[in-house]
Design an enzyme around this catalytic site. Sequence first.
Site, PDB file in Angstrom:
ATOM      1  CE  LYS A  92      -4.416   1.116   0.301  1.00  0.00           C
ATOM      2  NZ  LYS A  92      -5.554   0.451  -0.352  1.00  0.00           N
ATOM      3  N   GLY A 184     -19.731   6.513  -3.348  1.00  0.00           N
ATOM      4  CA  GLY A 184     -18.579   6.718  -4.219  1.00  0.00           C
ATOM      5  C   GLY A 184     -18.513   5.653  -5.291  1.00  0.00           C
TER       6      GLY A 184
HETATM    7  P1  NAD Z   1     -14.744   6.800  -2.930  1.00  0.00           P
HETATM    8  O1  NAD Z   1     -13.778   7.790  -2.372  1.00  0.00           O
HETATM    9  O2  NAD Z   1     -15.062   6.802  -4.373  1.00  0.00           O
HETATM   10  O3  NAD Z   1     -16.147   6.902  -2.149  1.00  0.00           O
HETATM   11  C1  NAD Z   1     -16.254   6.976  -0.762  1.00  0.00           C
HETATM   12  C2  NAD Z   1     -17.477   7.842  -0.474  1.00  0.00           C
HETATM   13  O4  NAD Z   1     -17.742   7.788   0.929  1.00  0.00           O
HETATM   14  C3  NAD Z   1     -17.275   9.313  -0.839  1.00  0.00           C
HETATM   15  O5  NAD Z   1     -18.326   9.729  -1.690  1.00  0.00           O
HETATM   16  C4  NAD Z   1     -17.318  10.021   0.518  1.00  0.00           C
HETATM   17  O6  NAD Z   1     -17.905  11.313   0.444  1.00  0.00           O
HETATM   18  C5  NAD Z   1     -18.170   9.084   1.326  1.00  0.00           C
HETATM   19  N1  NAD Z   1     -18.034   9.169   2.778  1.00  0.00           N
HETATM   20  C6  NAD Z   1     -16.914   9.409   3.499  1.00  0.00           C
HETATM   21  N2  NAD Z   1     -17.221   9.376   4.815  1.00  0.00           N
HETATM   22  C7  NAD Z   1     -18.545   9.097   4.907  1.00  0.00           C
HETATM   23  C8  NAD Z   1     -19.456   8.913   5.986  1.00  0.00           C
HETATM   24  N3  NAD Z   1     -19.048   9.008   7.268  1.00  0.00           N
HETATM   25  N4  NAD Z   1     -20.758   8.648   5.707  1.00  0.00           N
HETATM   26  C9  NAD Z   1     -21.181   8.556   4.436  1.00  0.00           C
HETATM   27  N5  NAD Z   1     -20.357   8.712   3.361  1.00  0.00           N
HETATM   28  C10 NAD Z   1     -19.067   8.978   3.602  1.00  0.00           C
HETATM   29  O7  NAD Z   1     -14.166   5.381  -2.456  1.00  0.00           O
HETATM   30  P2  NAD Z   1     -14.514   3.973  -3.093  1.00  0.00           P
HETATM   31  O8  NAD Z   1     -13.530   3.637  -4.145  1.00  0.00           O
HETATM   32  O9  NAD Z   1     -15.970   3.908  -3.370  1.00  0.00           O
HETATM   33  O10 NAD Z   1     -14.169   3.017  -1.866  1.00  0.00           O
HETATM   34  C11 NAD Z   1     -15.020   2.939  -0.737  1.00  0.00           C
HETATM   35  C12 NAD Z   1     -14.323   2.166   0.363  1.00  0.00           C
HETATM   36  O11 NAD Z   1     -14.017   0.849  -0.109  1.00  0.00           O
HETATM   37  C13 NAD Z   1     -12.987   2.764   0.813  1.00  0.00           C
HETATM   38  O12 NAD Z   1     -12.841   2.513   2.193  1.00  0.00           O
HETATM   39  C14 NAD Z   1     -11.944   1.977   0.032  1.00  0.00           C
HETATM   40  O13 NAD Z   1     -10.709   1.925   0.697  1.00  0.00           O
HETATM   41  C15 NAD Z   1     -12.603   0.614  -0.002  1.00  0.00           C
HETATM   42  N6  NAD Z   1     -12.211  -0.210  -1.128  1.00  0.00           N
HETATM   43  C16 NAD Z   1     -12.369   0.267  -2.395  1.00  0.00           C
HETATM   44  C17 NAD Z   1     -12.027  -0.535  -3.468  1.00  0.00           C
HETATM   45  C18 NAD Z   1     -12.184  -0.048  -4.874  1.00  0.00           C
HETATM   46  O14 NAD Z   1     -12.057  -0.879  -5.776  1.00  0.00           O
HETATM   47  N7  NAD Z   1     -12.465   1.216  -5.112  1.00  0.00           N
HETATM   48  C19 NAD Z   1     -11.516  -1.824  -3.247  1.00  0.00           C
HETATM   49  C20 NAD Z   1     -11.405  -2.292  -1.942  1.00  0.00           C
HETATM   50  C21 NAD Z   1     -11.747  -1.472  -0.890  1.00  0.00           C
END
Ligand code: NAD
Length: 339
Positions: A92, A184
């Site tokens: 990471k 997101g």
């Molecule tokens: P993203 O940044 O696109 O979306 C996250 C969303 O959560 C944002 O719109 C943000 O405004 C919102 N948010 C933040 N705090 C919040 C809260 N307290 N209540 C409600 N909404 C809140 O991220 P993503 O790519 O959709 O990933 C989401 C999660 O999944 C992250 O923790 C990321 O590490 C994890 N993850 C993502 C992937 C991937 O492929 N993108 C893979 C594995 C894990």
Amino acid sequence: MIFKDITDSNFNGIKISSYHEFEHEKVYYYEDSNIGLKSLVAIHDSSKGPAIGGCRYKKYDSFEDGLNDVLRLSRGMTHKNNVAQIPFGGGKAIIFKEGKKSKNLLQSFADFLNLLEGKYISAEDIGISLEDIRFIKNHTDHVFDNIDPGPYTAKGIFYAIEESIDFYYSESLLNKTISIQGAGSVGKKLADHLSNAGAKVFISDIDKEKLDHINDPNIICVDDAFTFQCDVFSPCAVGAIFSKSSIKNLNCKIIAGGANNQLQDLSVANDLYENGIIYIPDILINSGGAIGLTKDIMHRNEDETELDLRNIASRVRKALIKSQKHSISLQDVLKELLV
Ligand code: NAD
């Protein structure tokens, strides 16, 4: 410019290899003071192949806060890859958010990746977009720019939720209520899949603009998905949301979401179990993005990739059966999978 293997150093007042989250191969630090870049790369385990994992661009309260995050996330990547049988190691990167994200900053991060000579291959994570990764790709080979991982992650979680509903109720998703935190890349796509399958979907986001783009009448925006009464709560925003005290506000039967490191500490898994809530650990179900990112390098076509995503649900079913049979939490079932 500073490029340093800090694994065995005392850095910023912390003896890295004695730090409580440390069980890693290497931790590297890179600083480019002209640009304002400070970044860490943690390589947890590269015994199965180069370490892969996203780069997070985030404001951290301190160096230790960032170190803690990068160590926990990189270890999670190893476990996730092992569970999903993805033949890569876990790593990471984090960039300490200070000023504005600029092209110079991204280019400087590419220089850092080049110095690591392919030991770590980066994708995006919170604060880094696919567009950013595609820009970084102009300056280094050590990034995955083939897909947006979010939709793949969402698909895997969708299959996992479908499977867990079938296990719990012996029913389909039709009219089941699913509450998603975070609209997101993962949460929004997951909401679409669930809505298409006939579920009643509720979603919240602290960024109201994200909710403005939702115009499916089957997806209802709510203020707080965490406390919403539902069959499944799906955390798709940030980590560390479940603590001994916060879980008292939950109103769901199953937890299945994409956010990494959802538990403030692992003992919360037992508290959830004691409260009769099925908690499906993130490591078991959020590997869809890693499956998508590595599909080209592993010559997996779309059909094979789809099968890999569906296999996430098969593993969830097996884990649920084991949990029921031995009266243990899924976190404890997972422990056995990781040895
Ligand atoms: P993203 O940044 O696109 O979306 C996250 C969303 O959560 C944002 O719109 C943000 O405004 C919102 N948010 C933040 N705090 C919040 C809260 N307290 N209540 C409600 N909404 C809140 O991220 P993503 O790519 O959709 O990933 C989401 C999660 O999944 C992250 O923790 C990321 O590490 C994890 N993850 C993502 C992937 C991937 O492929 N993108 C893979 C594995 C894990």
